[in-house]
Each structure stands twice: as structure tokens, then as C-alpha cells.
Design a protein around this motif. Structure first.
Motif, mmCIF file in Angstrom:
data_model
loop_
_atom_site.group_PDB
_atom_site.id
_atom_site.type_symbol
_atom_site.label_atom_id
_atom_site.label_comp_id
_atom_site.label_asym_id
_atom_site.label_seq_id
_atom_site.Cartn_x
_atom_site.Cartn_y
_atom_site.Cartn_z
ATOM 1 N N GLY A 39 15.757 3.304 6.640
ATOM 2 C CA GLY A 39 15.081 2.608 5.917
ATOM 3 C C GLY A 39 13.571 2.911 5.403
ATOM 4 O O GLY A 39 12.892 2.270 4.721
ATOM 5 N N GLU A 40 13.298 4.120 5.888
ATOM 6 C CA GLU A 40 11.873 4.811 5.514
ATOM 7 C C GLU A 40 12.117 5.380 4.158
ATOM 8 O O GLU A 40 11.936 6.686 3.932
ATOM 9 N N ILE A 41 12.460 4.421 3.283
ATOM 10 C CA ILE A 41 12.744 4.768 1.758
ATOM 11 C C ILE A 41 11.420 5.362 1.022
ATOM 12 O O ILE A 41 11.743 6.198 0.138
ATOM 13 N N GLY A 42 10.265 5.171 1.460
ATOM 14 C CA GLY A 42 9.150 5.558 0.972
ATOM 15 C C GLY A 42 8.911 7.102 1.018
ATOM 16 O O GLY A 42 8.007 7.710 0.362
ATOM 17 N N TYR A 43 9.587 7.679 1.901
ATOM 18 C CA TYR A 43 9.680 9.278 2.132
ATOM 19 C C TYR A 43 10.319 9.931 1.137
ATOM 20 O O TYR A 43 10.101 11.369 1.076
ATOM 21 N N MET A 44 11.335 9.152 0.405
ATOM 22 C CA MET A 44 12.111 10.010 -0.605
ATOM 23 C C MET A 44 11.093 10.692 -1.680
ATOM 24 O O MET A 44 10.045 10.076 -2.238
ATOM 25 N N ILE A 45 11.606 12.014 -1.849
ATOM 26 C CA ILE A 45 10.861 12.898 -2.774
ATOM 27 C C ILE A 45 11.323 12.530 -4.076
ATOM 28 O O ILE A 45 12.436 12.637 -4.749
ATOM 29 N N LEU A 46 10.364 12.008 -5.000
ATOM 30 C CA LEU A 46 10.693 11.815 -6.589
ATOM 31 C C LEU A 46 10.270 12.682 -7.457
ATOM 32 O O LEU A 46 10.541 12.847 -8.710
ATOM 33 N N THR A 92 0.820 -1.262 0.049
ATOM 34 C CA THR A 92 -0.050 0.006 -0.180
ATOM 35 C C THR A 92 0.898 1.351 0.039
ATOM 36 O O THR A 92 0.789 2.346 -0.744
ATOM 37 N N GLY A 93 1.968 1.100 0.667
ATOM 38 C CA GLY A 93 3.185 2.234 0.619
ATOM 39 C C GLY A 93 4.276 1.536 0.489
ATOM 40 O O GLY A 93 4.291 0.255 0.120
ATOM 41 N N ILE A 94 5.402 2.450 0.529
ATOM 42 C CA ILE A 94 6.710 1.585 0.405
ATOM 43 C C ILE A 94 7.444 1.626 1.765
ATOM 44 O O ILE A 94 7.879 2.799 2.282
ATOM 45 N N GLY A 95 8.147 0.584 2.292
ATOM 46 C CA GLY A 95 8.995 0.832 3.461
ATOM 47 C C GLY A 95 10.164 -0.377 3.264
ATOM 48 O O GLY A 95 10.459 -0.634 2.179
ATOM 49 N N GLY A 96 10.862 -0.111 4.118
ATOM 50 C CA GLY A 96 12.221 -0.932 4.011
ATOM 51 C C GLY A 96 13.175 -0.935 5.267
ATOM 52 O O GLY A 96 12.813 -0.766 6.087
ATOM 53 N N LEU A 126 8.825 2.740 -14.048
ATOM 54 C CA LEU A 126 9.766 3.681 -14.079
ATOM 55 C C LEU A 126 10.110 4.378 -12.843
ATOM 56 O O LEU A 126 11.089 4.563 -12.397
ATOM 57 N N TYR A 127 8.984 4.522 -11.997
ATOM 58 C CA TYR A 127 9.103 5.294 -10.777
ATOM 59 C C TYR A 127 9.897 4.045 -9.654
ATOM 60 O O TYR A 127 10.428 4.536 -8.959
ATOM 61 N N LEU A 128 9.597 3.118 -9.846
ATOM 62 C CA LEU A 128 10.120 1.906 -9.168
ATOM 63 C C LEU A 128 11.806 2.031 -9.360
ATOM 64 O O LEU A 128 12.600 1.896 -8.490
ATOM 65 N N ALA A 129 12.076 1.921 -10.608
ATOM 66 C CA ALA A 129 13.515 1.998 -11.028
ATOM 67 C C ALA A 129 14.258 3.380 -10.465
ATOM 68 O O ALA A 129 15.383 3.349 -10.190
ATOM 69 N N GLN A 130 13.550 4.449 -10.546
ATOM 70 C CA GLN A 130 13.980 5.602 -10.228
ATOM 71 C C GLN A 130 14.590 5.702 -8.492
ATOM 72 O O GLN A 130 15.662 5.940 -8.489
ATOM 73 N N ARG A 137 5.668 14.880 -4.297
ATOM 74 C CA ARG A 137 5.170 13.462 -4.095
ATOM 75 C C ARG A 137 6.455 12.490 -3.682
ATOM 76 O O ARG A 137 7.716 12.381 -4.512
ATOM 77 N N THR A 138 6.107 11.708 -3.034
ATOM 78 C CA THR A 138 7.331 10.793 -2.421
ATOM 79 C C THR A 138 7.362 9.340 -3.303
ATOM 80 O O THR A 138 6.172 9.193 -4.155
ATOM 81 N N TRP A 139 8.155 8.397 -2.930
ATOM 82 C CA TRP A 139 8.150 7.179 -3.676
ATOM 83 C C TRP A 139 7.139 6.364 -3.244
ATOM 84 O O TRP A 139 6.511 5.950 -4.204
ATOM 85 N N SER A 140 6.510 6.718 -2.144
ATOM 86 C CA SER A 140 5.395 5.896 -1.790
ATOM 87 C C SER A 140 4.125 6.251 -2.602
ATOM 88 O O SER A 140 3.278 5.630 -2.866
#
Length: 310
Positions: free
Chosen positions: A155-162, A134-138, A225-229, A174-177
Motif C-alpha cells: 500500500g505504499e503507493i506514494g513510492y511509485m516512480i512516475l 502532504t504525501g500519498i499513502g494507501g 493528470l498525475y493523480l490519474a496516472q 520523482r515519485t507519485w508523492s
């Protein structure tokens, strides 16, 4: 050989197992979790433990739990689908109730440690574990141990701004999540189709794309593409040996191939980038949290023994 009682406390069910120090399962089971009644959850955990304690000569209890787990104090901060677990001291309560040593770790961290111990990262020292749902964690694995960071946010990589957009003089971040979680894919297709997100799920979207639905095909292409980024960013921030992907999406047999295609596009466009991320899916599914919780227990015992000797 020592045996241990291990619990994976989840939002719907609590899974448990008796596992020996080699990671071999001797017994498995589960029971419903209680969201607001800690006394009931405590009773169920203690009952299962005492039921197996003598039979299997249990030497300790390991927990995998959601939320901001403080492994030192035994208290869980933050929030989760189980409000009742936030506040009680797990290590104190369950040690007093069973007479056994107790260790506790966050569920995402436990899943990562399970892969480090027996799974996709068993031969690696430094790994990033990514859970897509539902979101992205790590979880950040450094020298085969969890790196939690100064504020337990490692590891809260879902917070990365992409992505950043200027909207009417203000900024929308907009974050990775927001962009690459399975939940984000569902919301995007629902927006394009003009339907409620509750009418869709990842499985339906992928099936529609395979049947030729152009909206779903385009949304999935952007999703990869967003996953790859994000994976590219992780590689150049932490430079791990591997980036391991978990979550329901990891069961797709073409996942790595599709992400690699987008990584190719990024590396071709950025000639300075020479390091290609090594991406794998997790080896364990339902058992990763249980194995990782025990591995964390064993690591903590080794650290305490080494400290006492020195």
C-alpha cells in the motif's frame, strides 16, 4: 451485544470512542497526544479505558496508530509525529494495565478497513485505498482484509516512480508523492510564484484558480493528470473493484469528475487499455480510523477462534 474501547492515536490529539460490535458509537472524546512522553500517553489511555470499562461492559481495546505497526507483536516500527509510540509493546502494556484483549493496526489501514466495513467499499472484496495529503499513502484490501506485504510496505503507493529526468548525466526520480500529493501542488505553485511554501495551502491555491489565477489553474490541471496516472497504474497492477480516495482533497465535490477527465485522456491514447478504474471518495471522515480499528479487532478475533477450532 459487546462494546469496545477504540483509540485513534494521532500526532496532535488522540480520539477515542466506545463502539459496539455493529459499529454504532456510544460515546466519543479526545485528549492531547504527547509526542515524547509515553508514560503520559499510557496514563491517559488507561484512565479513559477504566473510566468506561464497567459502565459499558467493554470487551476489548482497538488501536489505530501511525507508523509501521506489527499487529502480531504489538510493536510499532518506522517513524511518525509521535516518537514515543515506537518501541513499547502496545498489546502487552495495555492488556496488563486493563485486563482486556488488545489489537492494533496502522492508521491508513484502519481508515481503509472502516470503509470496507461500513463505507464506500462495504459491498466489495478487493479495493485500493488512497490517502492524498502532504504525501500519498494507501492500503491494499484483499478479500476484505489488509494485505501488508513481505516488509509491511503493502500500500505504499506514494513510492511509485512516475517521472524520470536526466539531469547533468544523472537521473532524478520523482515519485507519485512528489508529483500528486497536495503537498506537491503547494510546492509547485510556490516555486512558480517565487514564494515560500508556508505561505500557501491547497485551499488558497484552489480559491486562486477559481478566481482566474493562471499559474494555479495550470498547476491544478497537472495535479489531476498525475493523480490519474497513478490511479491508472494501480488499476493495472492490482485490478481492484474500486479505488477509494481519502484525505482533505476528497471533500472537493468535483474531484472525481476532474480525475475522470484525465483518465479519459489516458484511455484514449492507450487503445490497449480497456479497464476503466472505478474511483470513489471515502464515506467516513473523522470516524474512519476508529471504525476500521474495531473492524480489525473483530477480524483478528474471528481468525484466532477459527484457528483454535481447526
Amino acid at each position: 451485544m459487546k462494546n469496545y474501547m477504540v483509540f485513534d492515536v494521532g500526532g496532535t490529539n488522540t480520539k477515542y470512542a466506545v463502539i459496539n460490535e455493529n459499529g454504532e458509537f456510544l460515546k466519543k472524546g479526545d485528549f492531547p497526544s504527547t509526542q515524547h512522553d509515553f508514560d503520559k500517553l499510557q496514563y491517559d489511555i488507561v484512565s479513559v479505558t477504566l473510566e468506561n470499562k464497567e459502565k459499558y461492559q467493554v470487551a476489548g481495546i482497538a488501536f489505530s496508530c501511525p507508523g509501521g505497526v506489527d499487529s502480531d507483536t504489538g510493536i510499532i516500527g518506522g517513524a511518525s509525529a509521535l516518537p514515543c509510540i515506537h518501541g513499547p509493546n502496545f498489546k502487552q502494556i495495555f492488556r496488563e494495565a486493563t485486563g482486556l484483549l488488545v489489537e492494533i493496526e496502522n492508521d491508513a489501514n484502519s481508515a481503509a478497513l472502516g470503509e470496507v466495513w461500513k463505507g464506500a467499499a462495504k459491498d466489495n472484496q478487493n479495493v485500493m485505498f488512497t490517502i492524498i495529503g502532504t504525501g500519498i499513502g494507501g492500503a491494499v484490501i484483499k478479500d476484505r482484509k489488509i494485505h501488508k506485504g513481505a516488509h509491511l510496505h503493502g500500500g505504499e503507493i506514494g513510492y511509485m516512480i512516475l517521472n524520470v529526468q536526466n539531469q547533468n548525466g544523472g537521473y532524478a526520480f520523482r515519485t507519485w508523492s512528489h508529483l500528486a500529493a497536495t503537498g506537491a501542488l503547494v510546492k509547485e505553485v510556490a516555486r512558480v510564484k517565487g514564494v515560500a511554501p508556508t505561505e500557501l495551502n491547497g485551499k488558497k491555491i484552489f480559491e486562486a484558480a477559481e478566481a482566474g489565477d493562471q499559474d494555479c489553474i495550470e498547476a491544478i490541471d497537472n495535479f489531476y493528470l498525475y493523480l490519474a496516472q497513478g490511479i491508472y497504474n494501480i488499476q493495472y497492477v492490482y485490478d481492484p473493484e474500486k479505488i477509494i480516495i481519502g484525505g482533505a482533497i476528497s471533500s472537493r465535490t468535483d474531484l472525481i469528475e476532474k480525475i475522470d477527465e484525465k483518465i479519459d485522456l489516458i484511455l484514449e491514447a492507450l487503445e490497449i487499455a480497456k479497464v476503466r478504474p472505478v474511483i470513489e471518495v471515502c464515506h467516513f471522515k473523522n470516524d474512519a480510523n476508529l471504525l476500521g480499528a474495531l473492524f480489525h479487532f473483530l477480524q483478528r478475533q474471528e481468525e484466532q477462534m477459527a484457528a483454535s477450532i481447526s
